[in-house]
Write a protein that holds these residues in place. Structure first.
Motif, mmCIF file in Angstrom:
data_model
loop_
_atom_site.group_PDB
_atom_site.id
_atom_site.type_symbol
_atom_site.label_atom_id
_atom_site.label_comp_id
_atom_site.label_asym_id
_atom_site.label_seq_id
_atom_site.Cartn_x
_atom_site.Cartn_y
_atom_site.Cartn_z
ATOM 1 N N TYR A 98 0.390 -0.840 0.188
ATOM 2 C CA TYR A 98 0.066 -0.036 0.034
ATOM 3 C C TYR A 98 0.512 1.083 0.175
ATOM 4 O O TYR A 98 1.522 1.611 1.149
ATOM 5 C CB TYR A 98 -1.214 -0.220 1.490
ATOM 6 C CG TYR A 98 -1.694 1.414 1.416
ATOM 7 C CD1 TYR A 98 -2.988 1.620 0.679
ATOM 8 C CD2 TYR A 98 -1.007 2.001 2.484
ATOM 9 C CE1 TYR A 98 -3.088 3.059 1.320
ATOM 10 C CE2 TYR A 98 -1.262 3.149 3.083
ATOM 11 C CZ TYR A 98 -3.248 3.770 2.412
ATOM 12 O OH TYR A 98 -3.337 5.213 2.313
ATOM 13 N N THR A 99 1.301 1.952 -1.100
ATOM 14 C CA THR A 99 2.158 2.698 -1.236
ATOM 15 C C THR A 99 1.529 4.793 -1.573
ATOM 16 O O THR A 99 0.892 4.531 -3.023
ATOM 17 C CB THR A 99 2.430 2.499 -2.541
ATOM 18 O OG1 THR A 99 3.700 1.174 -2.231
ATOM 19 C CG2 THR A 99 4.190 3.664 -2.336
ATOM 20 N N GLY A 100 0.893 5.132 -1.162
ATOM 21 C CA GLY A 100 0.694 6.270 -1.505
ATOM 22 C C GLY A 100 -1.095 6.194 -1.910
ATOM 23 O O GLY A 100 -1.215 7.461 -1.987
ATOM 24 N N CYS A 101 -1.362 4.927 -1.791
ATOM 25 C CA CYS A 101 -2.880 5.416 -2.501
ATOM 26 C C CYS A 101 -4.098 3.906 -1.933
ATOM 27 O O CYS A 101 -4.005 3.069 -1.792
ATOM 28 C CB CYS A 101 -3.079 4.855 -4.529
ATOM 29 S SG CYS A 101 -4.596 4.698 -5.257
ATOM 30 N N PHE A 102 -4.955 5.058 -1.651
ATOM 31 C CA PHE A 102 -6.116 4.143 -0.503
ATOM 32 C C PHE A 102 -6.659 3.485 -1.404
ATOM 33 O O PHE A 102 -7.652 2.420 -1.095
ATOM 34 C CB PHE A 102 -7.004 5.103 0.093
ATOM 35 C CG PHE A 102 -7.684 4.440 0.813
ATOM 36 C CD1 PHE A 102 -7.151 3.973 1.493
ATOM 37 C CD2 PHE A 102 -9.221 4.757 0.203
ATOM 38 C CE1 PHE A 102 -8.101 3.556 3.068
ATOM 39 C CE2 PHE A 102 -9.884 3.891 1.395
ATOM 40 C CZ PHE A 102 -9.694 3.566 2.563
ATOM 41 N N THR A 103 -6.952 3.945 -2.491
ATOM 42 C CA THR A 103 -7.808 3.111 -4.015
ATOM 43 C C THR A 103 -6.918 1.769 -3.535
ATOM 44 O O THR A 103 -7.798 0.839 -4.329
ATOM 45 C CB THR A 103 -7.430 3.054 -5.076
ATOM 46 O OG1 THR A 103 -7.789 4.484 -5.136
ATOM 47 C CG2 THR A 103 -8.843 2.852 -6.264
#
Ligand code: SF4
Length: 430
Positions: free
Chosen positions: A120-125
């Motif tokens: 999970y890197t920077g984007c909640f999607t």
């Protein structure tokens, strides 16, 4: 009619590497190789290779579906299944593709995952996306690696420690269980050594755009160049060979003062741009041609840093392998705060002698779009360069309006042209 570009050796190598990966994926059921579904930004390529697993990147499948004009149908499938119009179109394209048989770009079915590795890197999607995959593949284990956002603009020792703990306690144990192997530290370090060589090469490649004329386009061609480093080959000898060959070809272009090769033929440089935001994939070639027609070469872009940022000095490390995996993830472009993005783009403008900044705002990607207007305004004020703004989407063909984009680009290039005339007149007067 547009000319077909003669393939250089690096292009052939890349084609063979990708064909080999998809062939391995299609035979994974027979060879017993385990398959990991994961993301490009913050990808743990080195660990996947150390465990002899095979990666599948749902985002890459989506962009390839976009380029093959199949994404429109897949998105409709996902919308029929209940996903709203506002959901990131990579997600809908990927889910639609799965619901339609999960046929990969080579026409063969992709294997189901043995592990869902959610970096999970920077984007909640990313999180929501994998929640959906978990439902589509019940019983498949999920390993989650949470990457702390660079809110304060720097990576603290605590952040690295937090990530290393997750690697040791969550990610590696799950990979060991699924692969049936213990992590071999020596093998991991050999892979990391290859990553370091690859990272040195890719920085040299993108640095060649400081030349005038630029020998390559760092956005439209750049997205092909970042393919191997982001889709599972970083850490292999094949990647080192591919990037060495590519660098040699580009250095030849620099020595001979040749401009970028495009699908329309060789380009004569008139304007130099920095672009912020991902490209549109469904009309990629038409989109590129709009720049070609104006002699606009992209000399740097944020999108080519989405899978990892090496330009500011970061390299994987054999001395601190897990710490370097953690820092790699935290350094991805979408994990940078707004000020860091502004300072990176400003550096690109200055170091690569760009005439202007263009933002391609992607309807479905909040991770890139949030703050783009602030980025534009700040760079316009600080550097006093023209800035332009266009809107499109990644893989939803309903959101690529050729005439709107063309009109806006025409005005932007007109502005760059006028500025050039004025600065030439000023030079003559002085
Ligand atoms: S919102 Fe943007 S960064 Fe997030 S998954 Fe979609 S395309 Fe990728």
């Amino acid at each position: 009619m547009s000319k077909e570009v003669e393939k250089e050796r690096s292009m052939i190598l890349q084609k063979e590497m990708i064909a080999g990966l998809f062939n391995d994926l299609s035979t994974a059921g027979d060879t017993g190789k385990k398959v990991v579904y994961t993301f490009g930004p913050g990808n743990l390529s080195e660990l996947i290779l150390a465990f002899d697993m095979l990666p599948v990147y749902p985002e890459i499948n989506a962009l390839q579906s976009g380029m093959r004009k199949m994404s429109g149908n897949y998105i409709r499938e996902a919308e029929k299944y209940g996903h709203s119009e506002d959901v990131c179109t990579y997600v809908k394209c990927d889910i639609g593709m799965m619901l339609s048989g999960n046929i990969g770009p080579t026409g063969k079915k992709l294997p189901d995952p043995d592990l869902l590795l959610l970096s999970y890197t920077g984007c909640f999607t990313f999180m929501k996306w994998f929640e959906n995959l978990e439902k589509l593949y019940p019983g498949v284990p999920v390993a989650m690696l949470h990457t702390p956002y660079q809110e304060s603009g720097k990576i603290t020792p605590e952040m690295t420690e937090y990530m290393v703990k997750q690697l040791k306690e969550e990610v590696i144990p799950k990979m060991e269980k699924v692969s049936g192997k213990k992590l071999d530290a020596e093998k991991l370090n050999k892979v990391i050594q290859n990553s370091i060589e690859t990272e040195d090469l890719i920085v040299k490649i993108f640095d060649t755009t400081k030349n005038i004329p630029s020998p390559i386009d760092a956005y439209f061609a750049g997205v092909y160049y970042i393919g191997p480093i982001n889709i599972g080959f970083r850490g292999t000898r094949e990647a080192v060979e591919y990037y060495s060959e590519l660098l040699k070809e580009i250095e030849y272009r620099v020595e001979n003062k040749l401009g970028p090769v495009t699908p329309e033929g060789e380009m004569e440089e008139r304007f130099r741009l920095v672009i912020e935001g991902p490209p549109n994939w469904t009309s990629f070639r038409e989109f590129w041609k709009l720049f070609y027609d104006h002699g606009a070469v992209v000399v740097a872009s944020s999108y080519t840093k989405v899978g990892g940022l090496h330009d500011l000095g970061f390299r994987h490390s054999t001395e601190h392998p897990l710490e370097s995996l953690a820092e790699y993830c935290m350094n991805c472009y979408t994990n940078l705060n707004l000020n860091q993005r502004i300072s990176l783009l400003s550096k690109f403008v200055k170091d690569h002698y760009a005439d202007g900044l263009l933002v391609n705002s992607i309807k479905s990607c909040n991770s890139f779009s949030a703050g783009q207007l602030i980025i534009m305004r700040k760079i316009e004020e600080d550097l006093e360069i023209p800035v332009g703004f266009i809107e499109s989407d990644l893989v939803d063909p309903r959101y690529f309006s050729y005439s709107n984009i063309k009109n806006r680009l025409d005005s932007f290039f007109q502005m760059l042209e006028q500025r050039r005339v004025i600065s030439n007149q000023t030079e003559v007067v002085q």
